[in-house]
Design a protein around this motif. Structure first.
Motif, PDB file in Angstrom:
ATOM      1  N   PRO A  59      34.327  47.084  42.429  1.00 35.86           N
ATOM      2  CA  PRO A  59      33.892  47.335  41.141  1.00 35.86           C
ATOM      3  C   PRO A  59      34.625  46.402  40.083  1.00 35.86           C
ATOM      4  CG  PRO A  59      35.872  48.822  41.876  1.00 35.86           C
ATOM      5  CD  PRO A  59      35.403  47.859  42.857  1.00 35.86           C
ATOM      6  N   GLY A  61      35.993  45.662  36.108  1.00 38.75           N
ATOM      7  CA  GLY A  61      36.406  46.379  34.671  1.00 38.75           C
ATOM      8  C   GLY A  61      36.001  45.346  33.587  1.00 38.75           C
ATOM      9  N   GLY A  62      37.218  44.586  33.238  1.00 42.34           N
ATOM     10  CA  GLY A  62      37.170  43.530  32.070  1.00 42.34           C
ATOM     11  C   GLY A  62      36.728  41.926  32.688  1.00 42.34           C
ATOM     12  N   GLY A  63      36.809  42.080  34.111  1.00 38.89           N
ATOM     13  CA  GLY A  63      36.709  40.732  34.956  1.00 38.89           C
ATOM     14  C   GLY A  63      37.433  39.618  34.341  1.00 38.89           C
ATOM     15  N   SER A  64      38.737  40.036  34.113  1.00 39.33           N
ATOM     16  CA  SER A  64      39.875  39.236  33.398  1.00 39.33           C
ATOM     17  C   SER A  64      40.814  38.902  34.653  1.00 39.33           C
ATOM     18  CB  SER A  64      40.545  39.967  32.558  1.00 39.33           C
ATOM     19  OG  SER A  64      41.398  40.739  32.996  1.00 39.33           O
ATOM     20  N   ASN A  65      40.441  39.235  35.884  1.00 38.26           N
ATOM     21  CA  ASN A  65      41.329  38.938  37.104  1.00 38.26           C
ATOM     22  C   ASN A  65      40.608  38.227  38.374  1.00 38.26           C
ATOM     23  OD1 ASN A  65      44.150  38.215  37.225  1.00 38.26           O
ATOM     24  ND2 ASN A  65      44.494  40.059  38.418  1.00 38.26           N
ATOM     25  N   ILE A 122      45.688  42.154  26.385  1.00 39.09           N
ATOM     26  CA  ILE A 122      45.096  41.748  27.353  1.00 39.09           C
ATOM     27  C   ILE A 122      43.662  42.240  27.479  1.00 39.09           C
ATOM     28  CG2 ILE A 122      44.989  42.211  29.992  1.00 39.09           C
ATOM     29  CD1 ILE A 122      48.117  42.635  29.876  1.00 39.09           C
ATOM     30  N   HIS A 125      40.261  46.372  31.441  1.00 37.80           N
ATOM     31  CA  HIS A 125      39.974  48.072  31.343  1.00 37.80           C
ATOM     32  C   HIS A 125      40.946  48.631  32.139  1.00 37.80           C
ATOM     33  CE1 HIS A 125      35.348  47.166  30.519  1.00 37.80           C
ATOM     34  NE2 HIS A 125      35.900  46.410  29.722  1.00 37.80           N
ATOM     35  N   GLY A 135      51.342  44.552  34.325  1.00 37.98           N
ATOM     36  CA  GLY A 135      52.636  44.765  33.670  1.00 37.98           C
ATOM     37  C   GLY A 135      53.115  43.268  32.799  1.00 37.98           C
ATOM     38  N   ILE A 178      38.342  54.294  40.687  1.00 38.74           N
ATOM     39  CA  ILE A 178      38.900  54.939  39.725  1.00 38.74           C
ATOM     40  C   ILE A 178      38.025  55.524  38.548  1.00 38.74           C
ATOM     41  CG2 ILE A 178      41.016  55.270  38.006  1.00 38.74           C
ATOM     42  CD1 ILE A 178      42.267  52.853  39.747  1.00 38.74           C
ATOM     43  N   ARG A 204      52.423  36.089  23.239  1.00 40.55           N
ATOM     44  CA  ARG A 204      51.332  35.648  24.044  1.00 40.55           C
ATOM     45  C   ARG A 204      50.788  34.374  23.542  1.00 40.55           C
ATOM     46  NH1 ARG A 204      49.821  39.215  28.253  1.00 40.55           N
ATOM     47  NH2 ARG A 204      50.776  41.080  28.098  1.00 40.55           N
TER      48      ARG A 204
HETATM   49  C1  LIG Z   1      44.622  36.305  28.677  1.00 39.66           C
HETATM   50  C2  LIG Z   1      45.069  36.930  29.921  1.00 39.66           C
HETATM   51  C3  LIG Z   1      46.239  37.695  29.824  1.00 39.66           C
HETATM   52  C4  LIG Z   1      46.827  38.341  30.884  1.00 39.66           C
HETATM   53  N1  LIG Z   1      47.925  39.201  30.964  1.00 39.66           N
HETATM   54  C5  LIG Z   1      48.394  39.903  31.890  1.00 39.66           C
HETATM   55  C6  LIG Z   1      49.693  40.366  31.895  1.00 39.66           C
HETATM   56  O1  LIG Z   1      50.640  40.268  31.003  1.00 39.66           O
HETATM   57  N2  LIG Z   1      49.921  41.392  32.912  1.00 39.66           N
HETATM   58  C7  LIG Z   1      49.305  41.433  33.884  1.00 39.66           C
HETATM   59  O2  LIG Z   1      49.646  42.147  34.858  1.00 39.66           O
HETATM   60  N3  LIG Z   1      48.041  40.845  34.103  1.00 39.66           N
HETATM   61  C8  LIG Z   1      47.651  40.131  32.933  1.00 39.66           C
HETATM   62  N4  LIG Z   1      46.196  39.791  32.824  1.00 39.66           N
HETATM   63  C9  LIG Z   1      45.366  39.641  34.217  1.00 39.66           C
HETATM   64  C10 LIG Z   1      44.538  41.013  34.224  1.00 39.66           C
HETATM   65  O3  LIG Z   1      44.012  41.208  32.877  1.00 39.66           O
HETATM   66  C11 LIG Z   1      44.904  42.380  34.818  1.00 39.66           C
HETATM   67  O4  LIG Z   1      45.169  41.982  36.260  1.00 39.66           O
HETATM   68  C12 LIG Z   1      44.045  43.360  34.592  1.00 39.66           C
HETATM   69  O5  LIG Z   1      44.884  44.490  35.275  1.00 39.66           O
HETATM   70  C13 LIG Z   1      42.734  43.312  35.128  1.00 39.66           C
HETATM   71  O6  LIG Z   1      41.760  44.308  34.577  1.00 39.66           O
HETATM   72  P1  LIG Z   1      40.269  44.173  34.694  1.00 39.66           P
HETATM   73  O7  LIG Z   1      39.677  45.310  34.107  1.00 39.66           O
HETATM   74  O8  LIG Z   1      39.835  42.926  33.883  1.00 39.66           O
HETATM   75  O9  LIG Z   1      40.082  44.112  36.141  1.00 39.66           O
HETATM   76  P2  LIG Z   1      38.797  43.231  36.914  1.00 39.66           P
HETATM   77  O10 LIG Z   1      39.350  41.841  36.674  1.00 39.66           O
HETATM   78  O11 LIG Z   1      37.654  43.446  36.553  1.00 39.66           O
HETATM   79  O12 LIG Z   1      39.317  43.620  38.415  1.00 39.66           O
HETATM   80  C14 LIG Z   1      40.485  43.387  38.731  1.00 39.66           C
HETATM   81  C15 LIG Z   1      40.607  44.342  40.154  1.00 39.66           C
HETATM   82  O13 LIG Z   1      40.747  45.670  40.032  1.00 39.66           O
HETATM   83  C16 LIG Z   1      39.496  46.313  40.522  1.00 39.66           C
HETATM   84  N5  LIG Z   1      39.002  47.406  39.773  1.00 39.66           N
HETATM   85  C17 LIG Z   1      38.567  47.317  38.402  1.00 39.66           C
HETATM   86  N6  LIG Z   1      38.253  48.209  37.788  1.00 39.66           N
HETATM   87  C18 LIG Z   1      38.682  49.292  38.797  1.00 39.66           C
HETATM   88  C19 LIG Z   1      38.444  50.770  38.989  1.00 39.66           C
HETATM   89  N7  LIG Z   1      37.917  51.481  38.039  1.00 39.66           N
HETATM   90  N8  LIG Z   1      38.790  51.399  40.189  1.00 39.66           N
HETATM   91  C20 LIG Z   1      39.347  50.529  41.161  1.00 39.66           C
HETATM   92  N9  LIG Z   1      39.445  49.161  41.062  1.00 39.66           N
HETATM   93  C21 LIG Z   1      39.130  48.652  39.891  1.00 39.66           C
HETATM   94  C22 LIG Z   1      38.546  45.354  40.929  1.00 39.66           C
HETATM   95  O14 LIG Z   1      37.937  45.556  42.145  1.00 39.66           O
HETATM   96  C23 LIG Z   1      39.438  43.976  41.142  1.00 39.66           C
HETATM   97  O15 LIG Z   1      40.037  43.979  42.494  1.00 39.66           O
HETATM   98  C24 LIG Z   1      45.914  38.934  32.107  1.00 39.66           C
HETATM   99  C25 LIG Z   1      44.692  38.186  31.867  1.00 39.66           C
HETATM  100  C26 LIG Z   1      44.278  37.467  30.863  1.00 39.66           C
HETATM  101  C27 LIG Z   1      42.729  36.900  30.879  1.00 39.66           C
END
Ligand SMILES: Cc1cc2nc3c(=O)[nH]c(=O)nc-3n(C[C@H](O)[C@H](O)[C@H](O)COP(=O)(O)OP(=O)(O)OC[C@H]3O[C@@H](n4cnc5c(N)ncnc54)[C@H](O)[C@@H]3O)c2cc1C
Length: 292
Positions: A59, A61-65, A122, A125, A135, A178, A204
Protein backbone atom coordinates in the motif's frame (compact mmCIF):
# COMPACT_ATOMS: atom_id res chain seq x y z
CA UNK A 1 -16.20 -22.59 -7.71
CA UNK A 2 -15.03 -19.03 -6.99
CA UNK A 3 -14.21 -17.00 -10.14
CA UNK A 4 -10.53 -16.04 -10.53
CA UNK A 5 -10.12 -12.24 -10.41
CA UNK A 6 -8.52 -11.12 -13.67
CA UNK A 7 -6.72 -7.88 -14.32
CA UNK A 8 -9.66 -6.87 -16.60
CA UNK A 9 -11.90 -6.88 -13.51
CA UNK A 10 -9.68 -4.15 -12.08
CA UNK A 11 -9.39 -1.96 -15.20
CA UNK A 12 -11.64 0.79 -13.83
CA UNK A 13 -9.39 1.33 -10.80
CA UNK A 14 -6.03 0.76 -12.50
CA UNK A 15 -3.83 3.85 -12.58
CA UNK A 16 -2.21 4.61 -15.91
CA UNK A 17 -0.06 7.34 -14.38
CA UNK A 18 3.65 7.12 -13.83
CA UNK A 19 4.37 6.68 -10.12
CA UNK A 20 6.32 9.97 -10.31
CA UNK A 21 2.96 11.78 -10.05
CA UNK A 22 2.37 10.24 -6.61
CA UNK A 23 5.90 10.21 -5.21
CA UNK A 24 6.97 12.98 -2.86
CA UNK A 25 10.47 13.02 -4.41
CA UNK A 26 8.86 13.12 -7.90
CA UNK A 27 10.60 9.97 -9.09
CA UNK A 28 8.97 6.86 -10.44
CA UNK A 29 8.51 4.61 -13.38
CA UNK A 30 5.62 2.68 -14.80
CA UNK A 31 4.64 0.25 -12.10
CA UNK A 32 3.14 -3.01 -13.44
CA UNK A 33 0.14 -3.12 -11.09
CA UNK A 34 -0.87 0.23 -9.58
CA UNK A 35 -4.44 0.74 -8.40
CA UNK A 36 -6.55 3.60 -7.04
CA UNK A 37 -9.36 1.93 -5.07
CA UNK A 38 -12.41 4.04 -4.20
CA UNK A 39 -14.25 1.70 -1.87
CA UNK A 40 -13.95 -1.31 0.40
CA UNK A 41 -15.23 -3.53 -2.41
CA UNK A 42 -12.44 -2.25 -4.71
CA UNK A 43 -9.96 -3.15 -1.95
CA UNK A 44 -11.42 -6.65 -1.66
CA UNK A 45 -11.01 -7.14 -5.44
CA UNK A 46 -7.38 -5.98 -5.26
CA UNK A 47 -6.63 -8.34 -2.35
CA UNK A 48 -8.33 -11.18 -4.22
CA UNK A 49 -6.32 -10.50 -7.37
CA UNK A 50 -3.07 -10.45 -5.37
CA UNK A 51 -3.92 -13.63 -3.49
CA UNK A 52 -5.05 -15.59 -6.57
CA UNK A 53 -1.91 -14.56 -8.46
CA UNK A 54 0.40 -15.02 -5.44
CA UNK A 55 1.58 -11.41 -5.57
CA UNK A 56 2.68 -9.35 -2.56
CA UNK A 57 0.61 -6.28 -1.70
CA UNK A 58 2.24 -2.89 -1.11
CA UNK A 59 0.00 0.00 0.00
CA UNK A 60 1.02 3.61 -0.60
CA UNK A 61 -0.11 6.50 1.58
CA UNK A 62 1.57 9.88 1.12
CA UNK A 63 4.42 8.31 -0.87
CA UNK A 64 6.85 10.31 1.29
CA UNK A 65 9.08 7.40 2.31
CA UNK A 66 9.21 5.09 -0.71
CA UNK A 67 11.47 5.05 -3.76
CA UNK A 68 10.10 2.95 -6.60
CA UNK A 69 11.73 1.70 -9.78
CA UNK A 70 10.07 -0.51 -12.41
CA UNK A 71 8.18 -2.53 -9.82
CA UNK A 72 6.94 -5.86 -11.21
CA UNK A 73 5.09 -8.78 -9.64
CA UNK A 74 3.73 -6.73 -6.75
CA UNK A 75 0.31 -5.20 -6.29
CA UNK A 76 0.57 -1.54 -5.35
CA UNK A 77 -2.36 0.64 -4.46
CA UNK A 78 -2.79 4.25 -3.42
CA UNK A 79 -5.16 5.05 -0.58
CA UNK A 80 -6.06 8.62 -1.60
CA UNK A 81 -9.44 7.91 -3.25
CA UNK A 82 -10.77 5.69 -0.44
CA UNK A 83 -13.41 7.27 1.83
CA UNK A 84 -11.97 9.46 4.59
CA UNK A 85 -13.38 9.44 8.11
CA UNK A 86 -12.45 11.26 11.29
CA UNK A 87 -14.70 10.77 14.34
CA UNK A 88 -13.87 12.60 17.54
CA UNK A 89 -15.26 11.38 20.83
CA UNK A 90 -14.08 13.14 24.01
CA UNK A 91 -10.24 12.82 23.97
CA UNK A 92 -10.20 10.02 21.40
CA UNK A 93 -10.30 9.98 17.63
CA UNK A 94 -11.06 7.25 15.11
CA UNK A 95 -9.48 8.12 11.78
CA UNK A 96 -9.09 6.43 8.40
CA UNK A 97 -5.56 5.50 7.40
CA UNK A 98 -5.66 7.72 4.32
CA UNK A 99 -6.14 10.91 6.37
CA UNK A 100 -3.33 13.42 5.90
CA UNK A 101 -1.54 14.08 9.19
CA UNK A 102 -1.64 17.88 8.78
CA UNK A 103 -5.39 17.87 8.12
CA UNK A 104 -5.84 15.70 11.21
CA UNK A 105 -3.75 17.97 13.44
CA UNK A 106 -5.83 20.99 12.34
CA UNK A 107 -9.15 19.16 12.76
CA UNK A 108 -8.18 17.96 16.25
CA UNK A 109 -7.11 21.49 17.20
CA UNK A 110 -10.71 22.70 16.72
CA UNK A 111 -11.74 20.17 19.39
CA UNK A 112 -8.93 21.24 21.71
CA UNK A 113 -7.10 17.97 21.15
CA UNK A 114 -3.36 17.90 20.58
CA UNK A 115 -0.23 15.83 20.99
CA UNK A 116 0.54 15.04 17.34
CA UNK A 117 2.03 18.48 16.54
CA UNK A 118 5.54 16.98 16.44
CA UNK A 119 4.53 15.49 13.05
CA UNK A 120 3.25 18.78 11.61
CA UNK A 121 4.33 19.49 8.01
CA UNK A 122 5.25 15.86 7.24
CA UNK A 123 3.56 15.01 3.89
CA UNK A 124 2.26 11.66 5.10
CA UNK A 125 -0.94 9.73 5.75
CA UNK A 126 -1.89 8.12 9.06
CA UNK A 127 -1.40 4.51 7.81
CA UNK A 128 2.16 5.18 6.63
CA UNK A 129 2.88 7.06 9.84
CA UNK A 130 1.79 4.13 12.00
CA UNK A 131 3.52 1.49 9.86
CA UNK A 132 6.79 3.46 10.04
CA UNK A 133 6.26 4.49 13.68
CA UNK A 134 7.08 8.01 12.56
CA UNK A 135 8.54 10.30 15.15
CA UNK A 136 10.39 13.51 15.78
CA UNK A 137 11.54 15.72 18.62
CA UNK A 138 11.65 12.77 21.04
CA UNK A 139 8.10 11.48 20.35
CA UNK A 140 6.70 8.61 18.26
CA UNK A 141 3.16 8.08 16.94
CA UNK A 142 2.87 4.78 18.84
CA UNK A 143 2.66 6.73 22.12
CA UNK A 144 -0.81 7.98 21.12
CA UNK A 145 -2.15 4.86 19.41
CA UNK A 146 -4.85 2.64 20.98
CA UNK A 147 -5.69 0.15 18.25
CA UNK A 148 -5.79 -0.36 14.51
CA UNK A 149 -8.33 -1.99 12.21
CA UNK A 150 -6.63 -3.93 9.42
CA UNK A 151 -7.47 -5.88 6.28
CA UNK A 152 -5.28 -8.96 6.32
CA UNK A 153 -3.90 -10.98 3.40
CA UNK A 154 -6.86 -13.37 3.61
CA UNK A 155 -9.19 -10.43 3.08
CA UNK A 156 -10.43 -10.51 6.71
CA UNK A 157 -10.92 -7.45 8.91
CA UNK A 158 -9.28 -7.55 12.34
CA UNK A 159 -8.79 -5.16 15.24
CA UNK A 160 -5.27 -5.21 16.68
CA UNK A 161 -4.67 -3.60 20.05
CA UNK A 162 -1.51 -1.52 20.37
CA UNK A 163 -0.12 -3.93 23.00
CA UNK A 164 -0.03 -6.68 20.35
CA UNK A 165 2.12 -4.57 18.00
CA UNK A 166 5.90 -4.27 18.37
CA UNK A 167 7.08 -0.73 17.80
CA UNK A 168 10.70 0.37 17.61
CA UNK A 169 12.66 3.16 15.95
CA UNK A 170 10.95 3.80 12.55
CA UNK A 171 9.60 0.27 12.58
CA UNK A 172 6.48 -1.71 13.47
CA UNK A 173 5.53 -5.36 13.28
CA UNK A 174 2.39 -4.52 11.23
CA UNK A 175 2.16 -6.63 8.07
CA UNK A 176 -1.47 -5.98 7.14
CA UNK A 177 -3.17 -3.04 5.50
CA UNK A 178 -4.26 -0.50 8.11
CA UNK A 179 -7.79 0.71 7.41
CA UNK A 180 -8.42 2.83 10.50
CA UNK A 181 -6.72 3.79 13.74
CA UNK A 182 -7.87 4.97 17.16
CA UNK A 183 -5.76 7.46 19.14
CA UNK A 184 -5.98 8.91 22.64
CA UNK A 185 -4.92 12.56 22.63
CA UNK A 186 -4.05 15.39 25.01
CA UNK A 187 -6.48 18.15 25.91
CA UNK A 188 -4.85 21.44 24.89
CA UNK A 189 -5.88 24.97 23.98
CA UNK A 190 -5.87 26.02 20.31
CA UNK A 191 -3.19 28.62 21.13
CA UNK A 192 -0.93 25.98 22.68
CA UNK A 193 -1.37 23.70 19.65
CA UNK A 194 -0.67 26.56 17.21
CA UNK A 195 2.44 27.52 19.09
CA UNK A 196 3.74 23.92 18.97
CA UNK A 197 2.96 23.61 15.23
CA UNK A 198 4.76 26.88 14.52
CA UNK A 199 7.74 25.91 16.67
CA UNK A 200 8.23 22.57 14.86
CA UNK A 201 7.55 24.11 11.44
CA UNK A 202 10.24 26.76 12.01
CA UNK A 203 12.80 24.11 13.06
CA UNK A 204 12.04 22.01 9.96
CA UNK A 205 12.21 25.05 7.64
CA UNK A 206 15.56 25.99 9.15
CA UNK A 207 17.15 22.53 9.05
CA UNK A 208 15.53 20.64 6.13
CA UNK A 209 15.57 21.25 2.35
CA UNK A 210 11.78 21.44 2.15
CA UNK A 211 11.83 23.51 -1.07
CA UNK A 212 12.99 20.51 -3.10
CA UNK A 213 11.22 17.16 -3.57
CA UNK A 214 12.70 14.69 -1.07
CA UNK A 215 11.92 11.62 1.05
CA UNK A 216 12.86 12.91 4.49
CA UNK A 217 15.78 11.14 6.13
CA UNK A 218 17.23 8.45 3.87
CA UNK A 219 19.06 6.54 6.62
CA UNK A 220 18.22 5.61 10.19
CA UNK A 221 20.38 7.20 12.85
CA UNK A 222 22.87 4.67 14.24
CA UNK A 223 22.39 4.23 18.02
CA UNK A 224 23.34 7.47 19.80
CA UNK A 225 24.55 9.13 16.59
CA UNK A 226 23.18 11.27 13.78
CA UNK A 227 23.35 9.82 10.26
CA UNK A 228 23.28 13.38 8.85
CA UNK A 229 26.27 14.43 10.94
CA UNK A 230 28.23 11.30 9.93
CA UNK A 231 27.52 11.89 6.21
CA UNK A 232 28.46 15.55 6.58
CA UNK A 233 31.72 14.67 8.37
CA UNK A 234 32.58 12.35 5.46
CA UNK A 235 32.46 15.48 3.25
CA UNK A 236 29.55 14.23 1.15
CA UNK A 237 27.23 17.25 1.14
CA UNK A 238 26.61 18.41 -2.44
CA UNK A 239 27.63 15.05 -4.02
CA UNK A 240 25.31 14.23 -6.92
CA UNK A 241 24.25 11.75 -9.55
CA UNK A 242 22.24 13.40 -12.31
CA UNK A 243 19.73 15.71 -10.62
CA UNK A 244 19.81 13.80 -7.29
CA UNK A 245 21.94 15.62 -4.74
CA UNK A 246 22.90 15.24 -1.08
CA UNK A 247 21.37 18.33 0.47
CA UNK A 248 23.74 21.09 1.63
CA UNK A 249 21.19 21.88 4.36
CA UNK A 250 20.82 18.36 5.81
CA UNK A 251 23.19 15.58 4.71
CA UNK A 252 20.66 12.82 5.44
CA UNK A 253 18.31 14.23 2.78
CA UNK A 254 18.62 13.53 -0.96
CA UNK A 255 16.88 16.16 -3.04
CA UNK A 256 15.58 16.06 -6.61
CA UNK A 257 16.82 19.20 -8.34
CA UNK A 258 14.81 18.56 -11.51
CA UNK A 259 14.78 15.29 -13.36
CA UNK A 260 16.46 12.86 -10.99
CA UNK A 261 15.63 9.23 -11.66
CA UNK A 262 15.50 6.06 -9.56
CA UNK A 263 19.08 5.04 -10.49
CA UNK A 264 20.47 8.49 -9.59
CA UNK A 265 19.14 8.17 -6.03
CA UNK A 266 20.18 4.51 -5.76
CA UNK A 267 23.71 5.37 -6.89
CA UNK A 268 23.89 8.20 -4.37
CA UNK A 269 22.70 5.87 -1.61
CA UNK A 270 25.39 3.31 -2.53
CA UNK A 271 28.05 6.05 -2.64
CA UNK A 272 27.07 7.32 0.84
CA UNK A 273 27.04 3.81 2.31
CA UNK A 274 30.42 2.93 0.79
CA UNK A 275 32.18 6.17 1.77
CA UNK A 276 30.75 6.21 5.30
CA UNK A 277 31.73 2.57 5.80
CA UNK A 278 35.25 3.13 4.46
CA UNK A 279 35.81 6.15 6.69
CA UNK A 280 34.02 5.15 9.90
CA UNK A 281 33.22 1.42 9.73
CA UNK A 282 29.51 2.30 10.21
CA UNK A 283 26.94 0.54 8.03
CA UNK A 284 24.11 2.99 7.45
CA UNK A 285 20.71 1.30 7.33
CA UNK A 286 17.98 2.65 5.04
CA UNK A 287 14.98 4.35 6.65
CA UNK A 288 13.16 4.65 3.32
CA UNK A 289 11.77 1.63 1.46
CA UNK A 290 13.31 1.02 -1.97
CA UNK A 291 11.52 -1.28 -4.43
CA UNK A 292 12.89 -2.06 -7.87
C1 LIG B 1 9.89 16.49 4.23
C2 LIG B 1 9.77 15.19 4.99
C3 LIG B 1 9.92 15.18 6.36
C4 LIG B 1 9.83 13.97 7.06
N1 LIG B 1 9.98 14.00 8.41
C5 LIG B 1 9.85 12.86 9.11
C6 LIG B 1 9.97 12.87 10.54
O1 LIG B 1 10.18 13.89 11.16
N2 LIG B 1 9.82 11.68 11.20
C7 LIG B 1 9.59 10.52 10.53
O2 LIG B 1 9.47 9.47 11.19
N3 LIG B 1 9.47 10.48 9.18
C8 LIG B 1 9.60 11.62 8.46
N4 LIG B 1 9.48 11.60 7.10
C9 LIG B 1 9.29 10.30 6.40
C10 LIG B 1 7.81 9.90 6.13
O3 LIG B 1 6.98 11.02 6.06
C11 LIG B 1 7.32 8.94 7.19
O4 LIG B 1 8.02 7.72 7.12
C12 LIG B 1 5.81 8.61 7.04
O5 LIG B 1 5.49 7.77 8.11
C13 LIG B 1 5.47 7.94 5.72
O6 LIG B 1 4.07 8.05 5.53
P1 LIG B 1 3.42 7.95 4.08
O7 LIG B 1 1.96 8.01 4.23
O8 LIG B 1 4.05 8.92 3.14
O9 LIG B 1 3.87 6.46 3.72
P2 LIG B 1 4.39 5.88 2.33
O10 LIG B 1 5.69 6.53 1.98
O11 LIG B 1 3.31 5.91 1.33
O12 LIG B 1 4.67 4.37 2.79
C14 LIG B 1 5.62 4.09 3.79
C15 LIG B 1 5.45 2.64 4.25
O13 LIG B 1 4.20 2.50 4.92
C16 LIG B 1 3.41 1.49 4.27
N5 LIG B 1 2.01 1.91 4.35
C17 LIG B 1 1.44 3.05 3.87
N6 LIG B 1 0.15 3.10 4.18
C18 LIG B 1 -0.13 1.96 4.87
C19 LIG B 1 -1.32 1.42 5.45
N7 LIG B 1 -2.50 2.07 5.43
N8 LIG B 1 -1.23 0.22 6.07
C20 LIG B 1 -0.05 -0.47 6.14
N9 LIG B 1 1.09 0.00 5.60
C21 LIG B 1 1.05 1.20 4.98
C22 LIG B 1 3.95 1.41 2.85
O14 LIG B 1 3.67 0.15 2.26
C23 LIG B 1 5.43 1.64 3.09
O15 LIG B 1 6.03 0.44 3.56
C24 LIG B 1 9.57 12.77 6.37
C25 LIG B 1 9.39 12.80 4.97
C26 LIG B 1 9.49 13.99 4.29
C27 LIG B 1 9.29 13.99 2.79
Amino acid sequence: MQKKVDIEDLNSIRSESNFKDYSHIKIGNNVQYLFLPRSMSDLVLIFDFASKNKLAIFPIGGGSNVLLGNVKNRVLFLDRKLPKICEINSDEVLVSANYNINSLILKLKKSNLGGLEFLATIPAHIGGIIKMNAGAFGKNISEYLKWIKVLNKKGEIEIIQKEKIEFSYRKSSIIDYILKAAFKLEIKSEEEIDSQINKFRRIREKTQPINFPNLGCIFKNPKGESAGKIIDECGLKGEKFGDAEISQKHANFIINKGNACFDDVKNLIKLIQAKVHAKTGIELELEITVLN
